[in-house]
Scaffold this active site. Structure first.
Site, mmCIF file in Angstrom:
data_model
loop_
_atom_site.group_PDB
_atom_site.id
_atom_site.type_symbol
_atom_site.label_atom_id
_atom_site.label_comp_id
_atom_site.label_asym_id
_atom_site.label_seq_id
_atom_site.Cartn_x
_atom_site.Cartn_y
_atom_site.Cartn_z
ATOM 1 N N ASN A 330 0.953 -1.607 0.069
ATOM 2 C CA ASN A 330 0.063 0.128 0.081
ATOM 3 C C ASN A 330 0.592 1.447 -0.041
ATOM 4 O OD1 ASN A 330 -2.241 1.499 0.107
ATOM 5 N ND2 ASN A 330 -3.263 0.991 1.703
ATOM 6 N N HIS A 366 -9.804 3.295 8.662
ATOM 7 C CA HIS A 366 -9.716 2.174 7.864
ATOM 8 C C HIS A 366 -11.585 2.231 8.876
ATOM 9 C CE1 HIS A 366 -6.365 1.216 6.467
ATOM 10 N NE2 HIS A 366 -6.620 0.478 5.929
#
Length: 483
Positions: A330, A366
């Site tokens: 990521n 998240h």
């Protein structure tokens, strides 16, 4: 408008997607998402063949194709992704490209995203409008800071080298903004990219015609890699299953087996993200967005296409410490966290506090479930221990001898095992999300990670320093050697 056609077929009960999802063994939303990701590649082909020559149509094409995919996946909820784009456009007009615009953009987007999580989040892995919205949140926050940085440059203020690259001389037009927001190759799952990159791309600053052959070659390579990782993910999670780790049968196995099983499950679980990023990167390359200058190789000067790279495969697969995972996995989100959160917290005058706040932001980004916070807390304590252990051990002749002898292969196997096993420990809460679920898995692992990493600052660190001082010779520095 492929997405709209597929959506219409679904309304008429003529869509093959539900049947295919049943055959494959996945959910209908997951298959729709995969189809949408794969559609990015032919959309890139169409862009270069038909749309690129018509400059006024470029932003319109990106926006329409992105909205088309959004409607196919989320129906009329696609409007949630348009609202923040309109808000940043209006706040930039009202407040100007400065500090207050950046603060308002940050607060508004994070608040909107968190409200979305409250409205849509369940105990399972959800594919809702919040999925592209979490990507969009980072893009718009970065955009507001880049506009601000552009004003700083005009005022003669000093910026970091990275901030100079992404700083903007002007705010985007509304059409540019929607093309940027809904760019079809990576609107759904990322990777994120700067508005400066998007502007350079649509302004023909990248030599796409000259590098057409190289572009196609690298796009196909990434596409094949993405499909290979997708197959590996399907096979891997069919063997290593998180549901089995929640069962009574899991308890019947040995503690070592449970640790290795959990670690291998996590490794294959990460392939889900890697496959998506490789497929979206292939589409970004096919559009031409990923151009990243040239480099000298044995074959001469060649174009680089890693501008939207979100995974460094060799580093990830060969990882022997958690820092390798952070550096390889990521990448664009980690770059955002470093440039727009961590470095902007310099006023705290505390590196560890800045790192903790950055990880807290990523956990909040998240979602609100406890598993996200546990995973990023694990990352904090593991990285903290790793860096200090390496700092202490690397100053000894013992460390030097190991890595200069055949024992380095033994050490590699040990460190590779360590990273795989404790990646499982770290990732389990992220996947399970709900406290009682991940706590049950931790209980089956006898809370080993807590016993290994938490006591480091006040117990293990002292013991290691005593052992180094007593049994291991410190390396001589250069000054001592010369004397």
């Amino acid at each position: 408008m492929i997405g709209f056609v597929l959506l219409l077929l679904g309304w008429l009960d003529l869509s093959p997607v539900p049947f295919l999802a049943h055959i494959i063994g996945t959910t209908e939303p997951a298959l729709k998402l995969l189809i949408s990701i794969l559609l990015g590649y032919p959309l890139g082909v169409i862009y270069n063949a038909k749309i690129k020559e018509h400059k006024p149509l470029r932003h319109i094409y990106f926006a329409l194709m992105g909205v088309d995919l959004a409607i196919y996946n989320f129906g009329w909820s696609f409007i949630h992704n348009a609202i923040p784009a309109l808000v940043i456009y209006l706040t930039t007009l009202l407040f100007g490209p400065g500090k207050w615009n950046a603060i308002i953009t940050f607060v508004f987007n994070m608040t909107y995203l968190l409200i979305g999580y409250v409205m849509t989040e369940s105990e399972d892995y959800d594919i809702t409008w919040t999925m592209p919205h979490c990507v969009l949140t980072l893009k718009l926050i970065a955009l507001s800071f880049d506009i601000w940085d552009g004003q700083k440059l005009k005022q003669g203020k000093e910026l970091s080298s990275n901030n100079k690259i992404t700083a903007l001389e002007r705010a985007p037009t509304l059409l540019e903004l929607f093309g940027f927001v809904y760019f079809p190759a990576c609107f759904l799952v990322g990777p994120i990219f700067s508005f400066k990159r998007y502007l350079d791309f649509v302004s023909d600053k990248y030599p796409l015609d000259r590098e057409s052959k190289s572009l196609k070659k690298h796009a196909v390579q990434r596409l094949v890699q993405g499909l290979a990782y997708l197959i590996a993910f399907q096979v891997g999670v069919s063997i290593f299953n998180i549901k089995y780790m929640m069962s009574d049968d899991f308890w019947e196995t040995s503690i070592f087996y449970r640790h290795f099983y959990c670690g291998l499950w996590a490794h294959f679980a990460l392939y889900k993200y890697i496959s998506c990023w490789l497929l979206t990167e292939a589409s970004c390359i096919r559009f031409g967005l990923s151009y990243n200058g040239n480099e000298v190789t044995k074959d001469g000067m060649v174009a680089k296409w890693d501008g939207c790279n979100n995974i460094k495969l060799m580093l990830f697969e060969g990882a022997t410490k958690f820092q390798h995972y952070i550096d390889s996995f990521n990448c664009n989100t980690n770059f955002f966290a470093a440039e727009y959160i961590y470095k902007r917290l310099k006023f705290l005058n505390n590196r560890h506090l800045s790192q903790f706040c950055t990880l807290l932001f990523l956990a909040l980004w998240h979602g609100l479930r406890s598993g996200y916070y546990m995973t990023f807390f694990n990352e904090f304590i593991i990285i903290f221990m790793e860096k200090e252990v390496e700092s202490i051990i690397s100053k000894t002749t013992f460390y030097e001898k190991i890595w200069n002898s055949h024992l380095k292969y033994v050490m590699y196997v040990f460190l590779k095992t360590y990273t795989i096993v404790f990646m499982g420990w770290s990732l389990a809460p992220f996947d399970l999300k709900i406290f009682w679920k991940w706590w049950q898995v931790y209980y089956s692992l006898f809370f080993s990670g807590f016993f290994i990493f938490l006591p480091w600052p006040f117990l293990y660190k002292r013991l290691l320093k005593m052992a180094v001082k007593t049994y291991l010779k410190p390396k001589l520095d250069e000054k001592s050697k010369s004397s």
